[in-house]
Enzyme design. Structure first.
Site, PDB file in Angstrom:
ATOM      1  N   LYS A 124       0.838  -1.215   0.000  1.00 41.53           N
ATOM      2  CA  LYS A 124       0.000   0.000   0.000  1.00 41.53           C
ATOM      3  C   LYS A 124       0.869   1.260   0.000  1.00 41.53           C
ATOM      4  CE  LYS A 124      -2.249  -1.187   3.817  1.00 41.53           C
ATOM      5  NZ  LYS A 124      -1.642  -2.522   4.121  1.00 41.53           N
TER       6      LYS A 124
ATOM      7  N   ARG B 144     -10.463   0.145   7.680  1.00 41.47           N
ATOM      8  CA  ARG B 144     -10.078  -1.249   7.943  1.00 41.47           C
ATOM      9  C   ARG B 144     -11.230  -2.051   8.502  1.00 41.47           C
ATOM     10  NH1 ARG B 144      -4.214  -0.097   8.391  1.00 41.47           N
ATOM     11  NH2 ARG B 144      -3.250  -2.104   8.743  1.00 41.47           N
TER      12      ARG B 144
ATOM     13  N   ARG C 244      11.616  -6.247   5.768  1.00 42.37           N
ATOM     14  CA  ARG C 244      11.595  -4.850   6.212  1.00 42.37           C
ATOM     15  C   ARG C 244      11.970  -4.746   7.696  1.00 42.37           C
ATOM     16  NH1 ARG C 244       6.119  -1.852   5.543  1.00 42.37           N
ATOM     17  NH2 ARG C 244       5.620  -3.508   7.000  1.00 42.37           N
TER      18      ARG C 244
ATOM     19  N   ARG D  94      11.262  -1.795  11.908  1.00 39.84           N
ATOM     20  CA  ARG D  94       9.865  -1.459  12.252  1.00 39.84           C
ATOM     21  C   ARG D  94       9.356  -2.453  13.297  1.00 39.84           C
ATOM     22  NH1 ARG D  94       4.708  -0.308   8.229  1.00 39.84           N
ATOM     23  NH2 ARG D  94       3.280  -1.489   9.536  1.00 39.84           N
TER      24      ARG D  94
ATOM     25  N   ARG E 255      -1.361  -9.664  12.865  1.00 40.29           N
ATOM     26  CA  ARG E 255      -1.831  -8.660  11.894  1.00 40.29           C
ATOM     27  C   ARG E 255      -2.578  -9.349  10.752  1.00 40.29           C
ATOM     28  NH1 ARG E 255       3.766  -5.910  10.691  1.00 40.29           N
ATOM     29  NH2 ARG E 255       2.659  -4.628   9.146  1.00 40.29           N
TER      30      ARG E 255
HETATM   31  P1  AP5 Z   1       4.609  -1.608   1.929  1.00 38.70           P
HETATM   32  O1  AP5 Z   1       4.456  -0.799   0.712  1.00 38.70           O
HETATM   33  O2  AP5 Z   1       5.137  -0.958   3.144  1.00 38.70           O
HETATM   34  O3  AP5 Z   1       3.252  -2.374   2.279  1.00 38.70           O
HETATM   35  P2  AP5 Z   1       2.011  -1.906   3.144  1.00 38.70           P
HETATM   36  O4  AP5 Z   1       0.825  -2.555   2.562  1.00 38.70           O
HETATM   37  O5  AP5 Z   1       2.020  -0.412   3.297  1.00 38.70           O
HETATM   38  O6  AP5 Z   1       2.398  -2.635   4.489  1.00 38.70           O
HETATM   39  P3  AP5 Z   1       2.245  -2.154   5.979  1.00 38.70           P
HETATM   40  O7  AP5 Z   1       3.046  -3.120   6.782  1.00 38.70           O
HETATM   41  O8  AP5 Z   1       2.542  -0.694   6.130  1.00 38.70           O
HETATM   42  O9  AP5 Z   1       0.714  -2.417   6.188  1.00 38.70           O
HETATM   43  P4  AP5 Z   1      -0.111  -2.441   7.500  1.00 38.70           P
HETATM   44  O10 AP5 Z   1      -1.486  -2.363   6.997  1.00 38.70           O
HETATM   45  O11 AP5 Z   1       0.222  -3.592   8.398  1.00 38.70           O
HETATM   46  O12 AP5 Z   1       0.448  -1.197   8.314  1.00 38.70           O
HETATM   47  P5  AP5 Z   1      -0.137   0.219   8.684  1.00 38.70           P
HETATM   48  O13 AP5 Z   1       1.022   1.101   8.834  1.00 38.70           O
HETATM   49  O14 AP5 Z   1      -1.238   0.603   7.785  1.00 38.70           O
HETATM   50  O15 AP5 Z   1       5.511  -2.878   1.538  1.00 38.70           O
HETATM   51  C1  AP5 Z   1       5.948  -3.783   2.521  1.00 38.70           C
HETATM   52  C2  AP5 Z   1       7.422  -4.160   2.251  1.00 38.70           C
HETATM   53  O16 AP5 Z   1       7.496  -4.860   1.014  1.00 38.70           O
HETATM   54  C3  AP5 Z   1       8.341  -2.931   2.106  1.00 38.70           C
HETATM   55  O17 AP5 Z   1       9.583  -3.242   2.637  1.00 38.70           O
HETATM   56  C4  AP5 Z   1       8.432  -2.746   0.575  1.00 38.70           C
HETATM   57  O18 AP5 Z   1       9.632  -2.142   0.190  1.00 38.70           O
HETATM   58  C5  AP5 Z   1       8.303  -4.157   0.063  1.00 38.70           C
HETATM   59  N1  AP5 Z   1       7.618  -4.262  -1.237  1.00 38.70           N
HETATM   60  C6  AP5 Z   1       6.567  -3.514  -1.661  1.00 38.70           C
HETATM   61  N2  AP5 Z   1       6.176  -3.905  -2.897  1.00 38.70           N
HETATM   62  C7  AP5 Z   1       6.995  -4.929  -3.236  1.00 38.70           C
HETATM   63  C8  AP5 Z   1       7.091  -5.763  -4.407  1.00 38.70           C
HETATM   64  N3  AP5 Z   1       6.272  -5.617  -5.444  1.00 38.70           N
HETATM   65  N4  AP5 Z   1       8.023  -6.729  -4.410  1.00 38.70           N
HETATM   66  C9  AP5 Z   1       8.875  -6.907  -3.345  1.00 38.70           C
HETATM   67  N5  AP5 Z   1       8.846  -6.133  -2.229  1.00 38.70           N
HETATM   68  C10 AP5 Z   1       7.908  -5.164  -2.173  1.00 38.70           C
HETATM   69  O19 AP5 Z   1      -0.785  -0.066  10.117  1.00 38.70           O
HETATM   70  C11 AP5 Z   1       0.022  -0.441  11.227  1.00 38.70           C
HETATM   71  C12 AP5 Z   1      -0.845  -0.620  12.453  1.00 38.70           C
HETATM   72  O20 AP5 Z   1      -1.481   0.629  12.797  1.00 38.70           O
HETATM   73  C13 AP5 Z   1      -2.012  -1.621  12.310  1.00 38.70           C
HETATM   74  O21 AP5 Z   1      -1.596  -2.951  12.557  1.00 38.70           O
HETATM   75  C14 AP5 Z   1      -2.984  -1.091  13.374  1.00 38.70           C
HETATM   76  O22 AP5 Z   1      -2.588  -1.498  14.662  1.00 38.70           O
HETATM   77  C15 AP5 Z   1      -2.811   0.420  13.278  1.00 38.70           C
HETATM   78  N6  AP5 Z   1      -3.753   1.034  12.321  1.00 38.70           N
HETATM   79  C16 AP5 Z   1      -3.443   1.701  11.172  1.00 38.70           C
HETATM   80  N7  AP5 Z   1      -4.563   2.116  10.543  1.00 38.70           N
HETATM   81  C17 AP5 Z   1      -5.604   1.718  11.308  1.00 38.70           C
HETATM   82  C18 AP5 Z   1      -7.025   1.818  11.158  1.00 38.70           C
HETATM   83  N8  AP5 Z   1      -7.584   2.408  10.090  1.00 38.70           N
HETATM   84  N9  AP5 Z   1      -7.804   1.277  12.137  1.00 38.70           N
HETATM   85  C19 AP5 Z   1      -7.257   0.683  13.221  1.00 38.70           C
HETATM   86  N10 AP5 Z   1      -5.934   0.523  13.406  1.00 38.70           N
HETATM   87  C20 AP5 Z   1      -5.102   1.038  12.453  1.00 38.70           C
HETATM   88 MG    MG Z   2       2.116   0.918   4.924  1.00 39.37          MG
END
Ligand code: AP5
Ligand code: MG
Length: 198
Positions: free
Chosen positions: A14, A91, A130, A136, A147
């Protein structure tokens, strides 16, 4: 103006694809995960609460998360008029309904939902990688498992919700970053009338 939701499991890309969408379509980016991590880094009250959920791989409760997003939109009223990528929000179905209301109040709506669909082994590989590279905190195997479990039970139902609204773009999120962006680009251009007119 285009408001997009980028949707998908943890590690589905994302954040990575948001960067490409920002530069291509000139959109702004709101990542609720980044907003929360910034509060944790600054040691705010919200950061302390958020940390207690994020470290376990659980979602922040809907009412709090909705207030946090509303606050971001109130503080940056111009964003919705220019176009926003919502990354990591909604979410839950309740968050999706709240987003619809928040945007309607501001004379706008979600135009499309980009759903990145990636195999689970690959998700785990990307997050562990990562974790090693950036440290992280929630990228460790135990938290990753939680997760993913939370994603399947609480977030996946949104896929059907947005399919029902005719807004869901299923994107194969396997392959190179460029290949995936190409798929998103083509799907949006084919199905979002605002882009066809631009
Ligand atoms: P990346 O692009 O970072 O993927 P992402 O989908 O953004 O992954 P996240 O881990 O950030 O998602 P998440 O939903 O768990 O975290 P969030 O911060 O939203 O890519 C991942 C890795 O792969 C990177 O190293 C990248 O370089 C690599 N990569 C990307 N594309 C690739 C490809 N094609 N090939 C190879 N490698 C690749 O949320 C974190 C926490 O916050 C949640 O768990 C929750 O506790 C809280 N939270 C956030 N939003 C809410 C909400 N709306 N409601 C409640 N709690 C929330
Ligand atoms: Mg992210």
């Amino acid at each position: 103006m285009l408001n997009l939701v980028i949707f998908g499991a943890p590690g589905s890309g994302k954040g990575t694809q948001s960067e490409r969408l920002i530069s291509h379509f000139g959109l702004h980016h709101i990542s609720t995960g980044e907003v929360l991590r910034d509060h944790i880094a600054r040691g705010t009250e919200l950061g302390k609460i958020a940390d207690s959920y994020i470290s376990k791989g659980q979602l922040i409760p809907d009412d709090l998360m909705i207030r946090v997003l509303e606050h971001v939109l109130d503080a940056n009223p111009e964003l919705v008029q220019k176009g926003v990528i919502f990354d990591g929000f909604p979410r839950t179905i309740d968050q999706a309904k709240a987003l619809k209301e928040m945007l309607a109040k501001r004379g706008s709506r979600v135009h499309a939902v980009v759903g990145l669909e990636v195999e689970e082994d690959e998700l785990v590989r990307r997050m562990l990688n990562r974790g090693k590279e950036t440290g992280r905190a929630d990228d460790n195997l135990d938290t990753i498992k939680n997760r993913l479990q939370v994603y399947h039970t609480q977030t996946c139902p949104l896929r059907d919700y947005y399919i029902g609204e005719g807004k869901y773009h299923a994107i194969d999120g396997n392959g190179s970053v460029d290949e995936i962006f190409g798929r998103i680009h083509d799907s949006l251009h084919q199905r979002v009338p605002e882009l066809a007119e631009a």
